[in-house]
Design an enzyme around this catalytic site. Structure first.
Site, PDB file in Angstrom:
ATOM      1  N   GLY A  85       0.756  -1.239   0.000  1.00  0.00           N
ATOM      2  CA  GLY A  85       0.000   0.000   0.000  1.00  0.00           C
ATOM      3  C   GLY A  85       0.786   1.288   0.000  1.00  0.00           C
ATOM      4  O   GLY A  85       0.196   2.362   0.095  1.00  0.00           O
ATOM      5  N   TRP A  87       2.327   2.957  -2.404  1.00  0.00           N
ATOM      6  CA  TRP A  87       1.985   3.881  -3.494  1.00  0.00           C
ATOM      7  C   TRP A  87       0.588   4.465  -3.296  1.00  0.00           C
ATOM      8  O   TRP A  87       0.357   5.638  -3.593  1.00  0.00           O
ATOM      9  CB  TRP A  87       2.099   3.166  -4.839  1.00  0.00           C
ATOM     10  CG  TRP A  87       3.516   3.106  -5.350  1.00  0.00           C
ATOM     11  CD1 TRP A  87       4.657   3.079  -4.607  1.00  0.00           C
ATOM     12  CD2 TRP A  87       3.941   3.073  -6.710  1.00  0.00           C
ATOM     13  NE1 TRP A  87       5.759   3.022  -5.407  1.00  0.00           N
ATOM     14  CE2 TRP A  87       5.353   3.017  -6.706  1.00  0.00           C
ATOM     15  CE3 TRP A  87       3.271   3.064  -7.925  1.00  0.00           C
ATOM     16  CZ2 TRP A  87       6.106   2.969  -7.875  1.00  0.00           C
ATOM     17  CZ3 TRP A  87       4.009   3.018  -9.100  1.00  0.00           C
ATOM     18  CH2 TRP A  87       5.414   2.971  -9.077  1.00  0.00           C
ATOM     19  N   ASP A 102      -5.285  -5.817  -5.791  1.00  0.00           N
ATOM     20  CA  ASP A 102      -4.185  -6.777  -5.687  1.00  0.00           C
ATOM     21  C   ASP A 102      -4.793  -8.152  -5.435  1.00  0.00           C
ATOM     22  O   ASP A 102      -5.873  -8.256  -4.847  1.00  0.00           O
ATOM     23  CB  ASP A 102      -3.234  -6.409  -4.541  1.00  0.00           C
ATOM     24  CG  ASP A 102      -1.849  -7.022  -4.718  1.00  0.00           C
ATOM     25  OD1 ASP A 102      -1.756  -8.258  -4.851  1.00  0.00           O
ATOM     26  OD2 ASP A 102      -0.856  -6.273  -4.723  1.00  0.00           O
ATOM     27  N   LYS A 182       6.542  -0.559 -13.460  1.00  0.00           N
ATOM     28  CA  LYS A 182       7.899  -1.075 -13.261  1.00  0.00           C
ATOM     29  C   LYS A 182       8.299  -2.018 -14.390  1.00  0.00           C
ATOM     30  O   LYS A 182       7.521  -2.864 -14.826  1.00  0.00           O
ATOM     31  CB  LYS A 182       7.985  -1.834 -11.937  1.00  0.00           C
ATOM     32  CG  LYS A 182       9.381  -2.408 -11.651  1.00  0.00           C
ATOM     33  CD  LYS A 182       9.377  -3.294 -10.418  1.00  0.00           C
ATOM     34  CE  LYS A 182       9.265  -2.481  -9.157  1.00  0.00           C
ATOM     35  NZ  LYS A 182       9.364  -3.333  -7.938  1.00  0.00           N
TER      36      LYS A 182
END
Length: 232
Positions: A85, A87, A102, A182
């Site tokens: 959590g 971000w 998620d 990413k």
């Protein structure tokens, strides 16, 4: 916020910090010993703890946003692969409305709506958009596959996760929106990069200061999402 931990003063670069040495014990493996020593000497770990962030990764998003300014007050933000959590905390603190998802459970964060959901489920993008009450301004993902130690394999597996997140972004972003995800060194694969350049006006690869020097991770920041043509 500043940390008041004695013996560990200094800024996030580590200047002025006294290195912590971890004693070797019979029950601890060499890799566990190295991980623990790195964690104890990582200034971003201490800074995250002092700031109330759930992970040091929060500062990667802070630094990316300071450079590109994609998190605006009132923005609608999707955080994909959000657990634990960090971000989501940053986006919410900057005044965004955050919907997070998620496959893993995540403890509640004020101002964040969380769904434990599989992003490969075709019904999930519509569910997330409904939770946002409209298109997203920003889609974020810090997902990475568990590393194998084989760089090419790790890169391919993480790019696959970014592609899943990008599919969600293409279904939920408003025109002009942003995508941040990413990847590993080598950047996005040629196919993914071409797809990003078709979908966004500007695409950058960035290694924020909070990313460890020895890490092969990079972040792709795509700005200016292009409206889909009718029938696309």
């Amino acid at each position: 916020m500043k940390s008041n931990n004695s013996g560990n003063s200094g800024d996030a670069s580590g200047r002025g910090r006294v290195p912590v040495k971890v004693k070797k014990t019979r029950g601890r493996t060499a890799s566990s010993h190295q991980w623990l020593q790195r964690q104890l000497n990582d200034p971003y770990v201490a800074k995250a703890r002092a700031s109330g962030y759930r992970s040091r990764a929060a500062f990667k998003l802070v630094e990316l946003d300071e450079k590109f300014r994609f998190l605006k007050k009132g923005a609608k933000v999707l955080d994909l692969g959000a657990a634990p959590g960090g971000w989501s905390q940053v986006a919410a603190a900057r005044g965004a409305t955050v919907v997070a998802a998620d496959v893993l459970a995540m403890d509640e964060i004020p101002g964040v709506t969380f769904f434990q959901a599989d992003l490969t489920d075709p019904d999930v993008p519509a569910m997330l958009k409904q939770a946002l009450d409209g298109p997203a301004d920003v889609v974020l993902t810090d997902m990475a596959a568990p590393t194998t130690g084989h760089r090419a394999t790790d890169h391919i597996r993480t790019v696959a996760l970014v592609e899943i997140a990008l599919e969600v972004a293409e279904d939920t972003l408003r025109p002009g929106g942003a995508f941040v995800g990413k990847v590993f060194q080598g950047g996005s694969s040629s196919a993914l990069l071409a797809r990003l350049k078709r979908a966004f006006r500007e695409v950058k690869h960035v290694k924020p200061p909070a990313s460890r020097a020895e890490s092969v991770e990079l972040y792709v920041v795509a700005l200016g999402f292009k409206a889909k043509s009718p029938g696309a």
